[in-house]
Design an enzyme around this catalytic site. Structure first.
Site, PDB file in Angstrom:
ATOM      1  CB  SER A 104      40.496  33.395  33.940  1.00  0.00           C
ATOM      2  OG  SER A 104      39.980  34.683  33.769  1.00  0.00           O
ATOM      3  CG  ASP A 249      38.378  37.512  36.783  1.00  0.00           C
ATOM      4  OD1 ASP A 249      38.991  38.443  37.369  1.00  0.00           O
ATOM      5  OD2 ASP A 249      38.803  36.968  35.750  1.00  0.00           O
ATOM      6  CG  ASP A 251      42.691  35.965  36.700  1.00  0.00           C
ATOM      7  OD1 ASP A 251      41.457  36.129  36.590  1.00  0.00           O
ATOM      8  OD2 ASP A 251      43.467  36.039  35.730  1.00  0.00           O
ATOM      9  CG  ASP A 253      42.119  38.876  34.156  1.00  0.00           C
ATOM     10  OD1 ASP A 253      41.010  38.491  34.598  1.00  0.00           O
ATOM     11  OD2 ASP A 253      42.768  38.249  33.300  1.00  0.00           O
TER      12      ASP A 253
END
Length: 462
Positions: A104, A249, A251, A253
């Site tokens: 993340s 970010d 990833d 999400d």
């Protein structure tokens, strides 16, 4: 080196000795445990796999695929993808689970295995504990040579994800096209650099200024989308006279916006603005976590609906959303959860809903921001040391503020008349997070500093 084993997955820094960092041995062990858990729980030998663009991704991906094959599991490999895309793919593929290889917002030396159930949602506390127990006991058996799993590469989910977003009733492509937005984007050289331009094109946005959209994992700045890390895109927005900036970010999400004048919209207000739009069209309840702004509560109650708070963590927010039949929810870190699509934080659907809202309002992004209650959150953290007894520390802080309203559902939250402070141990990093909110930035900062001073004083007395 750091290795964090939690109910939501395994996260750590690459390298070092087994058990101290995220080494190949640890990756194989926890993948085998999770794969065994999927087989035992669902009798389904299919798992969806996707990864962000971080440097260690290919190495981790190869180890995970080989381990799952060794268990006799068929792997649907999405390759470079996003967390929400993998979440959507799991039920579409009728798989027993999914793994996203991403740390993340953590820096490039980190990676992680995020674990999903058969619904494409993060596994819950009980399931996570089962996976950890299987790993601890090495309670897994591998398949015979004739029963090894196969690997199917599938690159169709970029378009599938976009298609399901475009099909949502509240996503107004015509309004977005008509607005003729000029948008700058910062995708921190991860998979947002693949997905965000494709989404914006599908939404009819013709002018996009791309910053760090090469998915090579070489993060040009700290990948957490906080104001201090977004100075470059702020300059691009101003220089290009863009209508707004979009930041995700690694990833994809988490989502935040930059105003047309280069100031920050505020990641806390990503959810507030999207919820405002959803509530105007589909009235219903909302949920965010205990560390999120009160502005969502205010906007929700103004619309005649009910707001509820959950413990921090996506799975907790999702459970509360299901329990209260919420129409929108998420977290103050820029995480949008829109159950009309799926129960997971999704920057892509957040972008589509936000741009629909902004286009229909016919205003600038800074003016839209000014229509919401003005709260200021101060986000601080204290690095943990091995000798700290965190539970005892929180009990002593609670005792100091026993005359105020407190909650220990998740760490310690102290509610004052006009402000609050929330102290909790991070699930993903060796730190205590200290969030405080007030109607004035100085008051929020002073409150955080007061609590930090209290903590230091307590530690010195011990």
């Amino acid at each position: 080196m750091t290795l964090i084993k939690s109910i939501s997955g395994i996260r750590g820094t690459i390298g070092g000795k087994s058990g101290d960092g995220l080494t190949p041995i640890d990756i194989v062990k926890f993948t085998a445990a999770y794969g065994s858990w999927v087989i035992n729980k669902t009798q389904n030998k299919k798992i969806v796999l996707g990864r962000d663009a971080r440097i260690s991704g290919e190495m981790v991906n190869n180890l995970v695929i080989g381990t799952l094959q060794g268990l006799g599991i068929e792997v649907i490999d999405l390759g470079l993808s996003t967390t929400p895309t993998v979440e959507i793919a799991v039920p579409m593929e009728n798989a027993g689970g999914g793994i996203i290889l991403t740390a993340s917002h953590n820096p490039k030396q980190w990676n992680a295995l995020k674990l999903l159930n058969e619904k494409g949602e993060f596994i819950n506390d009980a399931d996570g504990k089962e996976v950890l127990e299987i790993a601890e006991n090495a309670d897994f058996a591998f398949a015979d040579v004739n029963d090894l799993g196969k690997v199917v590469a599938n690159d169709t989910y970029l378009q599938k994800h976009i298609d399901v977003i475009l099909a949502l009733p509240l996503v107004d492509v015509e309004a977005i096209k008509k607005a003729n937005f000029k948008i700058a984007i910062d995708c921190v050289n991860s998979t947002g650099g693949i997905f965000i331009p494709a989404l914006l094109k599908a939404l009819g946005v013709e002018t996009v200024y791309e910053l760090y959209c090469e998915p090579n994992g070489d993060f040009p700045h700290n990948p957490e989308p906080l104001p201090e890390n977004l100075t470059e895109i702020a300059k691009v927005v101003q220089a290009k006279r863009a209508d707004l900036g979009i930041v995700v970010d690694p990833d994809v999400d988490r989502l935040c916006f930059v105003n047309e004048d280069g100031t920050m919209f505020g990641e806390e207000y990503t959810l507030v603005a999207v919820a405002d739009y959803v509530l105007k069209n589909t009235p219903g309840n909302t949920v965010s976590n205990l560390s999120s702004t009160r502005a969502l509560r205010d906007v929700t109650e103004k619309s005649g609906s009910a707001y509820n708070a959950s413990a921090v963590g996506e799975v907790n927010v999702v459970n509360q959303m299901k329990a209260t039949n919420a129409v929108i929810g998420g977290e103050g870190n820029g995480g949008i959860i829109y159950p009309e699509l799926h129960y997971g934080r999704d920057a892509l659907v957040g972008i589509a809903l936000f741009l629909s809202h902004l286009a229909k309002e016919g205003t600038t992004i800074s003016r839209l921001r000014s229509t919401y209650p003005a709260y200021h959150i101060s986000k601080n953290k204290i690095t943990l040391t091995p000798e700290m007894d965190i539970d005892s520390l929180l009990v002593k802080v609670q005792e100091k503020y026993k005359n105020e309203q407190t909650s220990t559902i998740d760490g310690l939250k102290i509610d004052f008349a006009n402000e609050w402070v929330h102290l909790r141990r991070s699930n993903t990093e060796p730190i205590i997070r200290i969030y405080s909110e007030a109607e004035n930035e100085t008051v929020a900062e002073n409150l955080a500093n007061k609590i930090i001073s209290d903590i230091k004083e307590i530690l010195q007395l011990n």
